[in-house]
Design a protein around this motif. Structure first.
Motif, PDB file in Angstrom:
ATOM      1  N   ALA A   1       0.822  -1.217   0.000  1.00 54.44           N
ATOM      2  CA  ALA A   1       0.000   0.000   0.000  1.00 54.44           C
ATOM      3  C   ALA A   1       0.853   1.262   0.000  1.00 54.44           C
ATOM      4  N   VAL A   2       1.952   1.244   0.746  1.00 53.63           N
ATOM      5  CA  VAL A   2       2.772   2.455   0.880  1.00 53.63           C
ATOM      6  C   VAL A   2       3.771   2.584  -0.278  1.00 53.63           C
ATOM      7  N   HIS A   3       4.473   1.487  -0.605  1.00 53.17           N
ATOM      8  CA  HIS A   3       5.569   1.560  -1.568  1.00 53.17           C
ATOM      9  C   HIS A   3       5.223   1.020  -2.955  1.00 53.17           C
ATOM     10  N   GLY A   4       4.073   0.360  -3.110  1.00 58.17           N
ATOM     11  CA  GLY A   4       3.806  -0.289  -4.392  1.00 58.17           C
ATOM     12  C   GLY A   4       4.361  -1.699  -4.399  1.00 58.17           C
ATOM     13  N   PRO A   5       4.448  -2.324  -5.582  1.00 60.53           N
ATOM     14  CA  PRO A   5       4.714  -3.774  -5.645  1.00 60.53           C
ATOM     15  C   PRO A   5       6.135  -4.209  -5.312  1.00 60.53           C
ATOM     16  N   SER A   6       7.066  -3.275  -5.091  1.00 58.14           N
ATOM     17  CA  SER A   6       8.414  -3.709  -4.688  1.00 58.14           C
ATOM     18  C   SER A   6       9.091  -2.613  -3.884  1.00 58.14           C
ATOM     19  N   VAL A   7      10.153  -3.008  -3.185  1.00 61.03           N
ATOM     20  CA  VAL A   7      10.954  -2.049  -2.411  1.00 61.03           C
ATOM     21  C   VAL A   7      12.415  -2.229  -2.793  1.00 61.03           C
ATOM     22  N   ASP A   8      13.242  -1.232  -2.478  1.00 58.38           N
ATOM     23  CA  ASP A   8      14.674  -1.362  -2.758  1.00 58.38           C
ATOM     24  C   ASP A   8      15.375  -2.143  -1.654  1.00 58.38           C
ATOM     25  N   VAL A   9      15.034  -1.848  -0.397  1.00 56.65           N
ATOM     26  CA  VAL A   9      15.654  -2.584   0.708  1.00 56.65           C
ATOM     27  C   VAL A   9      14.585  -2.942   1.746  1.00 56.65           C
ATOM     28  N   LEU A  10      14.596  -4.200   2.133  1.00 47.24           N
ATOM     29  CA  LEU A  10      13.741  -4.692   3.217  1.00 47.24           C
ATOM     30  C   LEU A  10      14.638  -4.895   4.436  1.00 47.24           C
ATOM     31  N   VAL A  11      14.269  -4.268   5.548  1.00 46.05           N
ATOM     32  CA  VAL A  11      15.136  -4.256   6.731  1.00 46.05           C
ATOM     33  C   VAL A  11      14.422  -4.883   7.923  1.00 46.05           C
ATOM     34  N   GLY A  12      15.191  -5.606   8.731  1.00 48.91           N
ATOM     35  CA  GLY A  12      14.638  -6.123   9.977  1.00 48.91           C
ATOM     36  C   GLY A  12      15.707  -6.838  10.773  1.00 48.91           C
ATOM     37  N   GLY A  13      15.359  -7.256  11.961  1.00 47.23           N
ATOM     38  CA  GLY A  13      16.273  -8.046  12.776  1.00 47.23           C
ATOM     39  C   GLY A  13      16.475  -9.414  12.135  1.00 47.23           C
ATOM     40  N   ASP A  14      17.608 -10.028  12.470  1.00 49.22           N
ATOM     41  CA  ASP A  14      17.946 -11.349  11.947  1.00 49.22           C
ATOM     42  C   ASP A  14      16.843 -12.379  12.205  1.00 49.22           C
ATOM     43  N   ASP A  15      16.129 -12.205  13.308  1.00 50.67           N
ATOM     44  CA  ASP A  15      15.096 -13.181  13.666  1.00 50.67           C
ATOM     45  C   ASP A  15      13.866 -13.083  12.762  1.00 50.67           C
ATOM     46  N   LEU A  16      13.837 -12.105  11.868  1.00 52.12           N
ATOM     47  CA  LEU A  16      12.687 -11.969  10.970  1.00 52.12           C
ATOM     48  C   LEU A  16      12.895 -12.661   9.619  1.00 52.12           C
ATOM     49  N   VAL A  17      14.109 -13.192   9.391  1.00 46.62           N
ATOM     50  CA  VAL A  17      14.399 -13.802   8.083  1.00 46.62           C
ATOM     51  C   VAL A  17      13.351 -14.874   7.758  1.00 46.62           C
ATOM     52  N   PHE A  18      13.119 -15.767   8.697  1.00 48.57           N
ATOM     53  CA  PHE A  18      12.060 -16.762   8.567  1.00 48.57           C
ATOM     54  C   PHE A  18      11.375 -16.910   9.914  1.00 48.57           C
ATOM     55  N   PRO A  19      10.078 -16.942   9.963  1.00 52.20           N
ATOM     56  CA  PRO A  19       9.179 -16.944   8.810  1.00 52.20           C
ATOM     57  C   PRO A  19       8.757 -15.550   8.292  1.00 52.20           C
ATOM     58  N   HIS A  20       8.951 -14.495   9.078  1.00 55.48           N
ATOM     59  CA  HIS A  20       8.236 -13.252   8.763  1.00 55.48           C
ATOM     60  C   HIS A  20       8.566 -12.681   7.380  1.00 55.48           C
ATOM     61  N   HIS A  21       9.837 -12.421   7.116  1.00 56.28           N
ATOM     62  CA  HIS A  21      10.163 -11.805   5.820  1.00 56.28           C
ATOM     63  C   HIS A  21       9.945 -12.772   4.662  1.00 56.28           C
ATOM     64  N   ALA A  22      10.207 -14.045   4.898  1.00 56.16           N
ATOM     65  CA  ALA A  22       9.988 -15.027   3.823  1.00 56.16           C
ATOM     66  C   ALA A  22       8.530 -14.991   3.364  1.00 56.16           C
ATOM     67  N   TYR A  23       7.604 -14.907   4.325  1.00 59.35           N
ATOM     68  CA  TYR A  23       6.177 -14.885   3.968  1.00 59.35           C
ATOM     69  C   TYR A  23       5.740 -13.518   3.433  1.00 59.35           C
ATOM     70  N   GLN A  24       6.283 -12.458   4.025  1.00 59.98           N
ATOM     71  CA  GLN A  24       5.944 -11.124   3.512  1.00 59.98           C
ATOM     72  C   GLN A  24       6.312 -11.030   2.031  1.00 59.98           C
TER      73      GLN A  24
END
Ligand SMILES: [Zn+2]
Length: 388
Positions: free
Chosen positions: A233-256
């Motif tokens: 909704a905010v950035h459209g269908p892609s972003v340049d950089v996705l940032v988060g803590g290491d603990d978000l690699v899976f499952p959170h960012h993988a599913y996002q």
């Protein structure tokens, strides 16, 4: 228009250029994790923000200070940076924490968000251009669920919209992925779904849980779907950089990522990802459940914010590390050395520390160059690291 008017109009620009050096800046190249990230004009950064149910500990702070440095470095290359850092104010972790305290989940979220904002201001983290709250993007999650259903990437069963997630585990050992799914509340053993790795985009709520109307009945969004929907909704269908803590690699960012790509058809959703190493105490993850939280506000009573910020940044961003209170004194001494270097006459190329930062955010290398060269080099680095 007479020629002298044009000259008059352009002269402030020329003056500004002359103040920082008369040559035009060379196009800057930023690399993350060894991969070039060419940028033209603008950069979209999505930072997975807090679930406001607890006080801000040093592990959270590290992630957001690194995201802030990334934005500062990108901005320094002359692109317009739009950072989006969400607030997950609809989440079962928040509901459970509120229930334990005997307070309403909305009241807890608002209170904790204020505490978080205070810590971020103290650490000089710039306010992101976008700070979406999950509760304001429920309609976007409903849209996302509908699109995923239409594309066959999800199915509805008894009021729950399940995302087909078996593809999101790519590269992970199955048992490890199952353990992480369980640890992060994705209930891989729920018999209601077709596959253990399917996750809820939408699910029904009971009387005690927040609920919104949807084509599948009253319910609430799933965590991964919230971040996918807010980013889309905010950035459209892609972003340049996705940032988060290491603990978000899976499952959170993988599913996002998987949900966003399945919905939009645009791949990759994130051109680059920046995952910040875990902050540990005596080798253990910092967590309220183990009672080993280090709080930002407590540390700020001991050292200036700039010293704490430098302590978080003076290392590789992607490595886990152990926090020790004694190391704060070293950070303060290093900060004072940087200030002293900035005050003395400089030598060498004053852009050299910035160049070091653009190579995978190498703060230790940039600091070493600034200490060596002094003067303008050190002043520019202090500004880029927001230590001034
Ligand atoms: Zn997120």
């Amino acid at each position: 228009m007479p020629a002298h008017s044009l000259r008059h109009l352009t002269s402030p620009v020329i003056d500004a250029a002359q103040r920082v050096g008369s040559t035009a800046p060379a196009p800057a190249r930023v690399t993350l994790a060894g991969t070039g990230l060419p940028l033209v004009g603008s950069a979209r950064v999505y930072v997975c923000g807090i679930t406001p149910y607890d006080v801000t500990h040093l592990g959270h702070a590290a992630t957001f200070v690194w995201a802030d440095l990334l934005a500062s470095v990108l901005d320094g290359t002359g692109v317009d940076v739009a950072t989006c850092r969400n607030v997950t104010d609809v989440d079962d972790v928040l509901l459970d924490a509120a229930a334990r305290r005997g307070s309403h989940f909305d009241e807890l979220a608002v209170t904790q968000e204020a505490v978080f904002d205070h810590s971020m201001r103290a650490l000089r983290v710039a306010t992101p251009a976008h700070q979406p709250r999950a509760r304001h993007y429920v309609d976007a999650v409903v849209q996302l669920a509908q699109v995923l259903l239409d594309r066959g990437a999800a199915y509805e069963r008894d009021g729950t919209v399940w995302f087909r997630g078996s593809g999101a585990t790519a590269g992970l050992d199955r048992d490890r992925a199952l353990a992480l799914s369980a640890a992060y509340g994705d209930h891989p053993d729920d018999p209601a779904k077709d596959d253990p790795f399917d996750v809820a985009v939408w699910r029904p709520s009971d009387d005690q849980q927040p609920a919104w109307p949807s084509p599948w009945g009253w319910g609430r969004p799933g965590w991964h779907a919230e971040c996918a929907a807010m980013a889309l909704a905010v950035h459209g269908p892609s972003v340049d950089v996705l940032v988060g803590g290491d603990d978000l690699v899976f499952p959170h960012h993988a599913y996002q990522v998987a949900m966003a790509e399945a919905a939009s058809g645009v791949t990759p959703f994130a051109r680059a990802q920046l995952h910040v190493g875990e902050v540990r105490i005596g080798g253990a993850k910092m967590a309220k459940s183990t009672g080993n939280l280090v709080l930002v506000d407590d540390l700020l009573e001991r050292v200036p914010a700039a010293a704490l910020r430098l302590h978080l940044l003076h290392r590789r961003y992607d490595q886990p590390w152990d926090f020790a209170t004694a190391a704060l004194d070293d950070a303060q001494a290093l900060l004072e050395s940087l200030y002293a270097a900035a005050a003395r006459p400089g030598r060498g190329d004053p852009a050299a520390p910035a160049e070091a930062l653009r190579a995978d955010l190498d703060v230790p290398a940039a600091v070493a160059v600034a200490l060596d060269q002094g003067g303008e080099s050190a002043r520019r680095l202090i500004s880029l690291l927001r230590l001034g």
